[in-house]
Design an enzyme around this catalytic site. Structure first.
Site, PDB file in Angstrom:
ATOM      1  CE  LYS A  79     -49.305  47.912  -6.829  1.00 47.07           C
ATOM      2  NZ  LYS A  79     -49.857  47.652  -8.165  1.00 47.07           N
ATOM      3  CG  ASP A  94     -47.670  44.961  -8.790  1.00 43.65           C
ATOM      4  OD1 ASP A  94     -48.287  45.516  -9.702  1.00 43.65           O
ATOM      5  OD2 ASP A  94     -46.476  45.218  -8.546  1.00 43.65           O
TER       6      ASP A  94
HETATM    7  P1  NDP Z   1     -44.587  39.495 -12.671  1.00 42.86           P
HETATM    8  O1  NDP Z   1     -43.949  39.307 -11.357  1.00 42.86           O
HETATM    9  O2  NDP Z   1     -45.535  38.467 -13.180  1.00 42.86           O
HETATM   10  O3  NDP Z   1     -43.467  39.708 -13.789  1.00 42.86           O
HETATM   11  C1  NDP Z   1     -42.527  40.732 -13.703  1.00 42.86           C
HETATM   12  C2  NDP Z   1     -41.579  40.598 -14.865  1.00 42.86           C
HETATM   13  O4  NDP Z   1     -40.718  41.727 -14.876  1.00 42.86           O
HETATM   14  C3  NDP Z   1     -40.673  39.380 -14.752  1.00 42.86           C
HETATM   15  O5  NDP Z   1     -40.346  38.938 -16.042  1.00 42.86           O
HETATM   16  C4  NDP Z   1     -39.448  39.951 -14.046  1.00 42.86           C
HETATM   17  O6  NDP Z   1     -38.258  39.227 -14.287  1.00 42.86           O
HETATM   18  C5  NDP Z   1     -39.365  41.322 -14.673  1.00 42.86           C
HETATM   19  N1  NDP Z   1     -38.711  42.263 -13.744  1.00 42.86           N
HETATM   20  C6  NDP Z   1     -39.073  42.564 -12.478  1.00 42.86           C
HETATM   21  N2  NDP Z   1     -38.236  43.454 -11.934  1.00 42.86           N
HETATM   22  C7  NDP Z   1     -37.319  43.713 -12.887  1.00 42.86           C
HETATM   23  C8  NDP Z   1     -36.183  44.551 -12.952  1.00 42.86           C
HETATM   24  N3  NDP Z   1     -35.815  45.306 -11.923  1.00 42.86           N
HETATM   25  N4  NDP Z   1     -35.498  44.590 -14.115  1.00 42.86           N
HETATM   26  C9  NDP Z   1     -35.862  43.831 -15.178  1.00 42.86           C
HETATM   27  N5  NDP Z   1     -36.928  43.014 -15.171  1.00 42.86           N
HETATM   28  C10 NDP Z   1     -37.635  42.961 -14.049  1.00 42.86           C
HETATM   29  O7  NDP Z   1     -45.300  40.938 -12.601  1.00 42.86           O
HETATM   30  P2  NDP Z   1     -46.480  41.503 -13.490  1.00 42.86           P
HETATM   31  O8  NDP Z   1     -46.339  41.037 -14.889  1.00 42.86           O
HETATM   32  O9  NDP Z   1     -47.734  41.280 -12.768  1.00 42.86           O
HETATM   33  O10 NDP Z   1     -46.189  43.075 -13.410  1.00 42.86           O
HETATM   34  C11 NDP Z   1     -45.304  43.738 -14.306  1.00 42.86           C
HETATM   35  C12 NDP Z   1     -45.565  45.227 -14.256  1.00 42.86           C
HETATM   36  O11 NDP Z   1     -46.925  45.496 -14.609  1.00 42.86           O
HETATM   37  C13 NDP Z   1     -45.366  45.895 -12.901  1.00 42.86           C
HETATM   38  O12 NDP Z   1     -44.906  47.214 -13.075  1.00 42.86           O
HETATM   39  C14 NDP Z   1     -46.781  45.938 -12.331  1.00 42.86           C
HETATM   40  O13 NDP Z   1     -46.922  46.945 -11.369  1.00 42.86           O
HETATM   41  C15 NDP Z   1     -47.553  46.260 -13.595  1.00 42.86           C
HETATM   42  N6  NDP Z   1     -48.973  45.927 -13.560  1.00 42.86           N
HETATM   43  C16 NDP Z   1     -49.382  44.647 -13.311  1.00 42.86           C
HETATM   44  C17 NDP Z   1     -50.729  44.352 -13.320  1.00 42.86           C
HETATM   45  C18 NDP Z   1     -51.215  42.946 -13.175  1.00 42.86           C
HETATM   46  O14 NDP Z   1     -52.423  42.725 -13.361  1.00 42.86           O
HETATM   47  N7  NDP Z   1     -50.373  41.972 -12.890  1.00 42.86           N
HETATM   48  C19 NDP Z   1     -51.743  45.400 -13.491  1.00 42.86           C
HETATM   49  C20 NDP Z   1     -51.211  46.684 -13.839  1.00 42.86           C
HETATM   50  C21 NDP Z   1     -49.870  46.921 -13.831  1.00 42.86           C
HETATM   51  P3  NDP Z   1     -37.703  38.212 -13.152  1.00 42.86           P
HETATM   52  O15 NDP Z   1     -38.654  37.038 -13.189  1.00 42.86           O
HETATM   53  O16 NDP Z   1     -36.321  37.915 -13.599  1.00 42.86           O
HETATM   54  O17 NDP Z   1     -37.762  38.966 -11.853  1.00 42.86           O
END
Ligand code: NDP
Length: 458
Positions: free
Chosen positions: A135, A175
């Site tokens: 990572k 991510d």
């Molecule tokens: P994105 O950046 O596309 O989206 C993240 C989302 O989570 C946004 O809506 C963001 O809101 C919100 N968010 C981030 N930090 C916080 C916080 N501290 N409190 C509340 N909301 C928060 O990321 P992904 O969708 O790609 O990833 C989301 C999760 O899934 C992560 O944990 C990642 O590690 C996991 N994951 C992702 C994969 C992938 O293929 N993308 C694969 C496997 C796991 P805002 O826009 O306001 O920041």
């Protein structure tokens, strides 16, 4: 919780837990992930205690093969020099080239990188594809940055990262904060420096230049395939269930799409500012337009659907978790659901929790859910569809070919069904029926540990 508070029978495990805690005292997220995995695989450790002790298996498993930390200087639009910190943790390459995403978020530090890379080892093992665990990322905040600033940052980040990656060495992906735009800039810089078209060096690429169909949808779709299987095994139909989804990023959006396709009613979504509630069902095309096109805030949903409600984050418990639902999909970030939040969800009658994010529930919250007969789809299994499809992207890149959407989607679905079966079988074999958290850890650990033992002391 200190390791002394954990009830473990294995003397070796207890010693290892104390050592890891002493050595990594300032890395709470890493310790949390380690304790969650190690305590749940104790039945396997007890069976092989002497063999594991003799080969220092757990000590080796807990020490990353390599951590790279580097300076990322870049020039902002005002001509000022900014400096961020970059990371790549190459945790365990037993099963294949290191594989795992890059996270750009101000909260990024070594503890978060190590917890994510550690989880990734087991997640990748569950896919049954040849990929090891890694990572990376940076404390860079992409919010409110211009396209030019994002590009300059990505180029500077890649100037260093390129020394450590390669399609047979380490293959990063996206991510939080790293989507197709960032992967494009990173890939362009890699190609320029190396003067070589190695499509398989990064995944999550645009479809025009080596990306795979379904990669964008894969984590969210995969989460719902796993959820459907888990519910089916417990004689529950996903159809007609009310669902809340935290987050509105990549994972959340495509989990919503598949949940709606399977007949569920998604009533709430959120971002880091607050949540929206639409009792008539979330209109996903509006969310996609706000988040994927305009890069706006979830609150903007009210401009299109004035009957929906919005609640700003104010208390420690994100307001979305006060909404009554059958299925909860935390798809935002780690430690989103703590014990207090878990109690509210149970009180509101939740039947299943699917971890779309990595470690979105604290260990105490997961224990509480399981004690209260809530089905839990653990992140390392339930969100493995993203990395699995990344591995399918690598496969297509090696073949210099591409598969149609349906072909990749069918492969993804088969992988997720297989992951669910692995979790269920391991849980049953070790007498933890319906405990897919323990099942996932055991099934994943067995493969990694057998590989490590076979490859000798390295
Ligand atoms: P994105 O950046 O596309 O989206 C993240 C989302 O989570 C946004 O809506 C963001 O809101 C919100 N968010 C981030 N930090 C916080 C916080 N501290 N409190 C509340 N909301 C928060 O990321 P992904 O969708 O790609 O990833 C989301 C999760 O899934 C992560 O944990 C990642 O590690 C996991 N994951 C992702 C994969 C992938 O293929 N993308 C694969 C496997 C796991 P805002 O826009 O306001 O920041």
């Amino acid at each position: 919780m200190s390791s002394c508070d954990l009830q473990v029978k294995s003397k070796y495990l207890s010693e290892v837990l104390s050592k890891v805690e002493a050595k990594n005292a300032h890395e709470p997220e890493f310790l949390q992930a380690v304790k969650e995995v190690l305590t749940s695989i104790e039945p396997v450790i007890l069976k092989h205690e002497e063999e594991y002790r003799k080969s220092a298996l757990l000590e080796r498993l807990l020490e990353p093969e390599r951590i790279i930390s580097f300076r990322v200087p870049w020039i902002d639009d005002k001509g000022q020099i900014q400096v961020n910190r970059g990371f790549r943790v190459q945790f365990n390459g037993t099963l294949g080239p290191y594989k795992g995403g890059l996270r750009f978020h101000p909260s990024v530090n070594q503890s978060i990188m190590k917890f994510l890379a550690f989880e990734q080892i087991f997640k990748n093992s569950l896919t049954c594809l040849p990929i090891g665990g890694g990572k990376g990322g940076s404390d860079f905040d992409p919010k409110c940055k211009s396209d030019m600033e994002i590009m300059k940052f990505c180029q500077s980040f890649m100037n260093e990262l390129q020394k450590h990656i390669g399609q047979d060495v380490d293959v990063p992906a996206g991510d939080i904060g790293v989507g197709s735009r960032e992967i494009g800039y990173l890939f362009g810089q890699y190609r320029k420096i190396r003067n070589s078209y190695e499509a398989g060096v990064l995944t999550g690429k645009g479809l025009e230049y080596g990306g795979s169909l379904v990669r964008k949808e894969a984590t969210g779709y995969g989460l719902m395939y796993f959820m459907r299987e888990m519910l089916k095994a417990n004689n529950i139909d996903v159809k007609g269930k009310n669902v809340i989804i935290s987050g509105s990023g990549n994972v959340a959006i495509y989990a919503c799409e598949k949940a709606q396709e399977l007949g569920a009613n998604v009533i709430a979504m959120s971002d880091s500012s607050g949540c929206i509630y639409d009792s008539n069902g979330i209109k996903l095309d509006i969310i996609k337009d706000i988040k994927e096109v305009k890069r706006g805030r979830i609150k903007d949903y009210l401009n299109y659907v004035p009957t929906a409600l919005y609640k700003e984050n104010s208390s420690i418990i994100p307001p979305i978790y006060n909404i009554k639902a059958d299925i909860v999909l935390p798809c935002a970030t780690q430690n989103d659901i703590n014990l207090e939040t878990a109690k509210i969800l149970v009180q509101n009658g939740v039947i299943a929790v699917g971890e779309g994010a990595n470690m979105p529930c604290t260990n105490e919250a997961v224990e509480y859910f399981i004690e209260n007969k809530v089905l839990v789809a653990p992140g390392k299994a339930a969100n493995a569809g993203g990395v699995a499809t990344s591995a399918l992207e690598m496969c297509q890149n090696s073949m210099r070919y591409f598969w149609a959407f349906d072909e990749v989607d069918k492969k993804l679905e088969a992988i997720m069904v297989n992951i669910f079966n692995l979790c269920q079988n391991a849980a049953n074999e070790y007498n933890y029926p319906r405990n897919y958290v323990v099942g996932a850890n055991i099934a994943a650990f067995k493969k990694v540990s057998e590989g490590m033992l076979a490859q000798g002391i390295i």
